[in-house]
Enzyme design. Structure first.
Site, PDB file in Angstrom:
ATOM      1  N   GLU A 126       0.844  -1.195   0.000  1.00 20.32           N
ATOM      2  CA  GLU A 126       0.000   0.000   0.000  1.00 20.32           C
ATOM      3  C   GLU A 126       0.880   1.245   0.000  1.00 20.32           C
ATOM      4  O   GLU A 126       2.088   1.156   0.262  1.00 20.32           O
ATOM      5  CB  GLU A 126      -0.925  -0.008   1.230  1.00 20.32           C
ATOM      6  CG  GLU A 126      -1.876  -1.194   1.239  1.00 20.32           C
ATOM      7  CD  GLU A 126      -2.838  -1.170   2.429  1.00 20.32           C
ATOM      8  OE1 GLU A 126      -2.759  -0.222   3.252  1.00 20.32           O
ATOM      9  OE2 GLU A 126      -3.660  -2.099   2.523  1.00 20.32           O
ATOM     10  N   GLU A 241       7.976 -16.557  -2.069  1.00 24.34           N
ATOM     11  CA  GLU A 241       8.127 -15.503  -3.072  1.00 24.34           C
ATOM     12  C   GLU A 241       9.583 -15.103  -3.237  1.00 24.34           C
ATOM     13  O   GLU A 241      10.102 -14.978  -4.362  1.00 24.34           O
ATOM     14  CB  GLU A 241       7.289 -14.288  -2.660  1.00 24.34           C
ATOM     15  CG  GLU A 241       7.443 -13.084  -3.573  1.00 24.34           C
ATOM     16  CD  GLU A 241       6.705 -11.863  -3.046  1.00 24.34           C
ATOM     17  OE1 GLU A 241       6.721 -10.825  -3.732  1.00 24.34           O
ATOM     18  OE2 GLU A 241       6.113 -11.933  -1.946  1.00 24.34           O
TER      19      GLU A 241
END
Length: 383
Positions: A126, A241
């Site tokens: 964000e 990831e």
């Protein structure tokens, strides 16, 4: 010491052939246009790679994170941007759903993702929650049989082209990091909006954008896992990831090395190949050291995670070393090629631009070092 299985070696061989023969010619075209390489993505679908870790019952290849890392290394050598979009689709979205979703959710979403009928993405970062991912402010409030999501996500890989998003939001903001939940959000849900595509230094054919939730209606059945149970899943997926995306950095190092070695043997100055000069030899030798060291770190971390062992420090070490080595190797390749390396006639210019993102995305190098330090204290040392 890791050793690839026959199946994993076959994956490497098949993907390398596809990458060299069909994907490499497309990479500079889509980089120049700054457009998503749908053509290349479709070729990956045809080879059955878009669901690399997804079991065959859901239409996937049934491999694992080793196979995914191998694919990303081979793609990273010719087109890091395509590899980045591929990793977001296969690991951050599809594999996340595979590990954490309910059976009904897997049946609904995994076949379309594995076949390439739908493109996946993950939405975590964000505007005020980048490295500090646990401080996300996007909220999800339950109302009857659905949740209402509000907030903004930024730097979302595949944002402009994805159909299915794995989204992190706070269902209990008062609980802080223990109030995070995960949702599967489709792009056509009411209140979901894609912002403008971001213009970037590198990875230009991997589209990135902001996405917005304005009273976005998400069915309660699209909650992934338990409400407020997203913290563990987030941390687990970050390790996976970091390991698999480090394969992209490996590809960049290897390709930079191979181009430099060929060029040093062919390019003549002062009546001899430049490879005869000690400073060129030193650069190429150092790139070889970087590749082998990074390769051992990345695949050792991958094997450890695959065996169910705690691998957060190993993932962080692999990610920080491989990403920084990729930038160094690509810039060395530009230097070795000289003026030619600075032009777009040779891929090393693009590799240098693409490499830098790997030091930033999936946790900056600074964050990786913080993770390493904290885990070192927890383990009581390196031994």
């Amino acid at each position: 010491m890791f050793k690839f299985s026959d199946v994993q070696s076959m994956i490497r061989e098949n993907v390398r052939k596809l990458a060299r023969e069909e994907l490499a010619p497309l990479a500079p075209i889509y980089d120049e246009k700054e457009e998503f390489n749908k053509e290349g993505f479709q070729k990956l679908a045809e080879l059955g790679l878009l669901g690399i870790t997804v079991p065959e019952e859901y239409g996937g290849a049934g491999s694992d994170i080793i196979g995914a890392t191998i694919v990303m290394e081979e793609l990273g050598a010719v087109d890091p941007a395509l590899a980045l979009s591929y990793g977001d689709h296969t690991i951050l979205c599809a594999n996340n759903i595979l590990i954490h979703a309910r059976n009904e959710q897997k049946k609904k979403y995994l076949p379309d993702l594995a076949s390439g009928r739908k493109i996946g993405a993950m939405a975590l970062t964000e505007p005020e929650a980048g490295s500090d991912a646990l401080s996300i402010k996007t909220t999800a409030v339950k109302e009857g049989d659905h949740y209402i999501l509000n907030g903004t996500k930024t730097f979302i890989t595949n944002g402009p082209v994805a159909d299915i998003f794995v989204v992190y939001a706070k269902t209990s903001p008062e609980k802080g990091k223990r109030g995070i939940s995960i949702f599967i959000v489709e792009k056509n849900f009411p209140g979901f909006h894609v912002g403008k595509k971001l213009k970037k230094m590198g990875m230009r054919s991997s589209p990135t954008s902001e996405i917005y939730f304005e009273d976005c209606i998400v069915p309660a059945e699209n909650l992934m896992g338990e409400e407020d149970g997203g913290l563990y899943a987030m941390l687990q997926n970050l390790d996976i990831e970091r390991i698999t995306l480090s394969g992209i950095s490996l590809g960049i190092i290897r390709e930079s090395l191979e181009i430099s070695l060929r060029y040093a043997q062919e390019r003549k100055q002062f009546g001899q190949p430049i490879g005869n000069f000690q400073m060129i030899q030193e650069k190429i030798a150092n790139m070889t050291i970087l590749y082998n060291a990074a390769r051992n770190l990345v695949y050792t971390a991958a094997f450890k995670a695959l065996n169910g062992e705690k691998a957060n420090m190993e993932a962080a070490m692999a990610k920080v070393f491989a990403s920084e080595a990729a930038t160094t190797a690509a810039l060395n390749a530009v230097q070795i090629l000289g003026g030619y390396g600075y032009t777009r006639d040779f891929p090393v210019e693009r590799l240098a631009r693409d490499a830098k993102l790997m030091e930033i995305g999936a946790g900056t190098s600074e964050i990786q070092r913080f993770v390493i330090y904290k885990e070192l204290l927890r383990r009581g040392g390196i031994g």
